[in-house]
Design an enzyme around this catalytic site. Sequence first.
Site, PDB file in Angstrom:
ATOM      1  N   ASP A 127      15.129  19.268  35.130  1.00  0.00           N
ATOM      2  CA  ASP A 127      16.401  19.309  34.419  1.00  0.00           C
ATOM      3  C   ASP A 127      17.055  17.946  34.595  1.00  0.00           C
ATOM      4  O   ASP A 127      16.711  17.198  35.510  1.00  0.00           O
ATOM      5  CB  ASP A 127      17.291  20.423  34.982  1.00  0.00           C
ATOM      6  CG  ASP A 127      18.529  20.669  34.135  1.00  0.00           C
ATOM      7  OD1 ASP A 127      18.484  20.447  32.911  1.00  0.00           O
ATOM      8  OD2 ASP A 127      19.552  21.088  34.703  1.00  0.00           O
ATOM      9  N   GLU A 178      20.939  15.732  34.268  1.00  0.00           N
ATOM     10  CA  GLU A 178      22.380  15.671  34.056  1.00  0.00           C
ATOM     11  C   GLU A 178      22.649  14.284  33.495  1.00  0.00           C
ATOM     12  O   GLU A 178      22.053  13.297  33.941  1.00  0.00           O
ATOM     13  CB  GLU A 178      23.151  15.900  35.352  1.00  0.00           C
ATOM     14  CG  GLU A 178      22.818  17.193  36.069  1.00  0.00           C
ATOM     15  CD  GLU A 178      23.017  18.469  35.267  1.00  0.00           C
ATOM     16  OE1 GLU A 178      23.802  18.453  34.281  1.00  0.00           O
ATOM     17  OE2 GLU A 178      22.404  19.481  35.616  1.00  0.00           O
ATOM     18  N   ASP A 200      17.216  16.853  27.090  1.00  0.00           N
ATOM     19  CA  ASP A 200      16.509  16.271  28.235  1.00  0.00           C
ATOM     20  C   ASP A 200      15.475  15.250  27.754  1.00  0.00           C
ATOM     21  O   ASP A 200      15.347  14.171  28.340  1.00  0.00           O
ATOM     22  CB  ASP A 200      15.799  17.364  29.046  1.00  0.00           C
ATOM     23  CG  ASP A 200      16.760  18.350  29.662  1.00  0.00           C
ATOM     24  OD1 ASP A 200      17.651  17.922  30.414  1.00  0.00           O
ATOM     25  OD2 ASP A 200      16.612  19.554  29.393  1.00  0.00           O
ATOM     26  N   TYR A 235      25.123  22.959  42.047  1.00  0.00           N
ATOM     27  CA  TYR A 235      24.927  23.337  40.646  1.00  0.00           C
ATOM     28  C   TYR A 235      23.604  22.762  40.119  1.00  0.00           C
ATOM     29  O   TYR A 235      22.798  23.476  39.517  1.00  0.00           O
ATOM     30  CB  TYR A 235      26.112  22.820  39.819  1.00  0.00           C
ATOM     31  CG  TYR A 235      25.925  22.868  38.335  1.00  0.00           C
ATOM     32  CD1 TYR A 235      26.358  23.961  37.592  1.00  0.00           C
ATOM     33  CD2 TYR A 235      25.341  21.802  37.657  1.00  0.00           C
ATOM     34  CE1 TYR A 235      26.202  23.996  36.218  1.00  0.00           C
ATOM     35  CE2 TYR A 235      25.183  21.834  36.284  1.00  0.00           C
ATOM     36  CZ  TYR A 235      25.605  22.928  35.562  1.00  0.00           C
ATOM     37  OH  TYR A 235      25.448  22.959  34.204  1.00  0.00           O
ATOM     38  N   ASP A 259      20.200  24.950  39.114  1.00  0.00           N
ATOM     39  CA  ASP A 259      19.659  24.937  37.755  1.00  0.00           C
ATOM     40  C   ASP A 259      18.140  24.785  37.755  1.00  0.00           C
ATOM     41  O   ASP A 259      17.429  25.508  37.069  1.00  0.00           O
ATOM     42  CB  ASP A 259      20.279  23.801  36.936  1.00  0.00           C
ATOM     43  CG  ASP A 259      21.449  24.265  36.091  1.00  0.00           C
ATOM     44  OD1 ASP A 259      21.841  25.444  36.198  1.00  0.00           O
ATOM     45  OD2 ASP A 259      21.955  23.449  35.319  1.00  0.00           O
TER      46      ASP A 259
END
Length: 172
Positions: free
Chosen positions: A17, A19, A74, A140, A144
């Site tokens: 993942d 960010e 992504d 967080y 995820d």
Amino acid sequence: MDELASQLDNEKIIAVDTEFFRETTYYPQLALVQIATDSIVACIDPLAFDARPALQKILLNQSITKIFHSCSQDMEVLFYYLGAAPTSIYDTQIANALLTEHQQIGYASLVENELGVQLDKSQTRTNWLQRPLTKAQIQYAGDDVLYLYRSEEHTSELQSRGLISYAVFCLK
């Protein structure tokens, strides 16, 4: 980072993942990359050091399947950062759509439906470029990718229905 890359080099499946921040830019700026296996959860900060060589080794390795959820954003941010898109992608949103009536299920709903876990999504719109990251942001981000790795349960059902090639694909 080199030690992590060596450990991940032997994995067949990893969850990934990202960010990023895109509100005031023409393209997304990568702020964090999270990777998980059955025994590792890593949050990699590309703002703290040049993680590009190690991430290229991991994410461009075609022998490692990378689990993403709704991977288009992504792929975009990783393409800008790595100079190429990751390969051997398994998208849990596509897999879920092939097996259920949920065409575009959100990640939190997928995790709740499949694993019975309610994710804290309070950090979704946070500024991921601001440092230092808070404990809440790191938790967080780690959650995820941890639950993403655990949500790859549909593979055998997709294979038995002849649908696996729709959820696992290679980008070249």
